[in-house]
Design an enzyme around this catalytic site. Structure first.
Site, PDB file in Angstrom:
ATOM      1  N   ASP A  99      57.039  38.713  33.382  1.00  0.00           N
ATOM      2  CA  ASP A  99      58.030  37.454  32.698  1.00  0.00           C
ATOM      3  C   ASP A  99      58.726  38.090  31.586  1.00  0.00           C
ATOM      4  O   ASP A  99      58.397  39.127  31.132  1.00  0.00           O
ATOM      5  CB  ASP A  99      57.202  36.332  32.796  1.00  0.00           C
ATOM      6  CG  ASP A  99      56.069  36.501  31.609  1.00  0.00           C
ATOM      7  OD1 ASP A  99      55.921  37.508  30.803  1.00  0.00           O
ATOM      8  OD2 ASP A  99      55.346  35.412  31.453  1.00  0.00           O
ATOM      9  N   ASP A 228      53.643  32.921  41.326  1.00  0.00           N
ATOM     10  CA  ASP A 228      52.685  33.421  40.373  1.00  0.00           C
ATOM     11  C   ASP A 228      51.669  32.128  40.028  1.00  0.00           C
ATOM     12  O   ASP A 228      52.294  31.122  39.837  1.00  0.00           O
ATOM     13  CB  ASP A 228      53.029  34.144  39.370  1.00  0.00           C
ATOM     14  CG  ASP A 228      53.592  33.305  38.088  1.00  0.00           C
ATOM     15  OD1 ASP A 228      54.894  33.201  38.320  1.00  0.00           O
ATOM     16  OD2 ASP A 228      52.888  32.642  37.297  1.00  0.00           O
ATOM     17  N   CYS A 266      36.690  33.464  56.487  1.00  0.00           N
ATOM     18  CA  CYS A 266      37.355  34.291  55.518  1.00  0.00           C
ATOM     19  C   CYS A 266      36.675  35.698  55.573  1.00  0.00           C
ATOM     20  O   CYS A 266      35.649  35.676  55.669  1.00  0.00           O
ATOM     21  CB  CYS A 266      37.004  33.784  54.052  1.00  0.00           C
ATOM     22  SG  CYS A 266      37.695  34.937  52.775  1.00  0.00           S
ATOM     23  N   CYS A 268      36.906  38.037  53.060  1.00  0.00           N
ATOM     24  CA  CYS A 268      36.691  38.664  51.949  1.00  0.00           C
ATOM     25  C   CYS A 268      35.468  39.140  51.666  1.00  0.00           C
ATOM     26  O   CYS A 268      34.352  38.788  52.352  1.00  0.00           O
ATOM     27  CB  CYS A 268      37.100  37.867  50.755  1.00  0.00           C
ATOM     28  SG  CYS A 268      35.748  36.774  50.198  1.00  0.00           S
ATOM     29  N   CYS A 271      32.719  36.413  50.900  1.00  0.00           N
ATOM     30  CA  CYS A 271      32.107  35.636  52.209  1.00  0.00           C
ATOM     31  C   CYS A 271      31.608  36.305  53.062  1.00  0.00           C
ATOM     32  O   CYS A 271      30.615  35.839  53.765  1.00  0.00           O
ATOM     33  CB  CYS A 271      33.644  35.200  52.730  1.00  0.00           C
ATOM     34  SG  CYS A 271      34.140  33.749  51.834  1.00  0.00           S
ATOM     35  N   HIS A 296      37.354  35.899  46.442  1.00  0.00           N
ATOM     36  CA  HIS A 296      37.622  34.763  47.143  1.00  0.00           C
ATOM     37  C   HIS A 296      38.729  34.131  47.046  1.00  0.00           C
ATOM     38  O   HIS A 296      39.576  33.671  47.944  1.00  0.00           O
ATOM     39  CB  HIS A 296      36.568  33.784  47.757  1.00  0.00           C
ATOM     40  CG  HIS A 296      36.702  32.795  48.443  1.00  0.00           C
ATOM     41  ND1 HIS A 296      36.691  32.881  49.828  1.00  0.00           N
ATOM     42  CD2 HIS A 296      37.203  31.418  48.056  1.00  0.00           C
ATOM     43  CE1 HIS A 296      37.123  31.567  50.436  1.00  0.00           C
ATOM     44  NE2 HIS A 296      37.470  30.909  49.384  1.00  0.00           N
TER      45      HIS A 296
HETATM   46 ZN   LIG Z   1      36.128  34.640  51.053  1.00  0.00          ZN
END
Ligand SMILES: [Zn+2]
Length: 382
Positions: A99, A228, A266, A268, A271, A296
């Site tokens: 920015d 963002d 999920c 990730c 998880c 996550h």
């Molecule tokens: Zn997750």
């Protein structure tokens, strides 16, 4: 830029929604290709709170946002230049957008004075006086080496009305010309002008894209490509995990014996490895839990954008939006402003169950969250 060189930014539309203005695109920048619409995690000081670059790559994050105002103060231009730019300095090989530093003006307005020359700040670190001009903003962004830079704009609060708004718009146009003039690396960095409110920048300006102020969650439907937000990492520090229905506040006692992951769908690393019970257990250990929850939450936002993109490519975006709103608001009314914004681009949500819209009413999940947060703060301070 020589005619034989590849421009620092190319964008092509891959698919367009036949109902709304949503579109999917492919942006090619010096450091990476970026599939749009895209979510950009915010690395304010050249670091994302709780996540290291390798983890972001694992999450398939393609672009980060850095804050020029903060990076200009610390580490400053000299260090950034010596390091060979922010990519090398922070160990992030993919794209960066910066920015202009202008947004911080709004949050620090009591510390800033704006005139034609630029913005006069008092540094929050050592109370010294510093001037941010359009030229200086570009100088910092050139030292950072961001793939995409933003012009410095004259920011007014969204609540401001009257001649000050017009003054800011006109000054912002004058400042884009000063930014273009000051830009020393136009062979490898793109410069976006900022569009405030209904302002349209004259097309004669040779720039590659446009920045918008005042974005919101329904922006994809309006045809906006990049977002963002600090929300995923900020909310993680309060022990909250993002899910389609809103947020799980893992500090709540009801998760003590909950052996499910945050979201079983999920993929990730949090998880895959940890239960809600464990995350509840470590929720008071802020640095570890906020790191696991940030992973996550950023994974969630990136996946949400990828799903939107796929829906646009299959021309099923209006259905995607309706399904998401149904999961998010469940039995509660969808706020009127969301309905209106979607309706303006031809996406009509099904009628709310039972109750009619009430513009002033916050969703129940939001009210509950506020109560929980207030309770947590009381616990923390007692
Ligand atoms: Zn997750």
């Amino acid at each position: 830029m020589g005619p034989s060189q590849i421009p620092p930014l190319t964008y092509k539309v891959v698919a367009e929604c036949s109902v709304s203005k949503a579109r999917a695109g492919l942006m090619t920048l010096r450091h990476s290709e970026v599939n749009t619409p895209v979510f950009m995690p915010v690395g304010t000081q050249g670091t994302l709170k709780g996540i290291v670059p390798d983890q972001l790559i694992e999450l398939n994050c393609q672009i980060l946002l850095g804050n020029t105002y903060h990076l200009g103060l610390r580490p400053g231009i000299e260090t950034l230049r010596k390091a060979g730019g922010l990519h090398k300095f922070m160990g992030w090989p993919r794209a960066i957008l910066t920015d202009s530093g202008g947004f911080q003006m709004v949050s620090l307005l009591q510390l800033a004075e704006i005139d034609e020359h630029g913005v006069n700040f008092r540094s929050p670190f050592d109370n010294s006086q510093c001037m941010l001009t359009p030229e200086h903003s570009i100088q910092i962004q050139n030292a950072i080496g961001a793939d995409i830079m933003m012009q410095l704009d004259d920011v007014v609060k969204t609540t401001t009305t009257g001649p000050r708004v017009e003054e800011a718009m006109e000054r912002t146009i004058r400042w884009v010309d000063r930014c273009i003039e000051a830009h020393a690396r136009d062979d490898d960095q793109s410069l976006f002008p900022i569009v405030q409110g209904g302002l349209d920048v004259p097309t004669s300006r040779a720039t590659d894209g446009r920045g918008f102020c005042g974005g919101s969650g329904v922006c994809v439907a309006l045809g906006i490509d990049m977002f963002d937000c600090v929300f995923p990492t900020r909310t993680a520090r309060f022990g909250c995990a993002l899910v389609d229905s809103g947020q799980l506040n893992l500090k709540q006692p009801k998760y003590k014996l909950d052996m499910e992951p945050i979201d079983k769908d999920c993929d990730c690393s949090t998880c895959k490895r940890y239960t809600r019970s464990y995350l509840h257990h470590i929720a008071t250990n802020e640095s570890v839990s906020s790191s696991l929850l940030s992973i996550h939450n950023v994974a969630y936002q990136l996946r949400l954008m990828r799903s939107m993109r796929e829906a646009i490519q299959q021309d099923e975006f209006p259905k995607f939006v309706a399904d998401f709103m149904a999961r998010h608001f469940k039995a509660e009314p969808v706020p009127a402003w969301i309905r209106e914004a979607l309706s303006a681009v031809n996406i009509q949500l099904p009628a709310d169950p039972e109750r009619s819209d009430d513009q002033d009413q916050k969703p129940e999940t939001e009210k509950r969250r506020e109560t929980e947060d207030a309770a947590d703060e009381q616990v923390a301070s007692s």
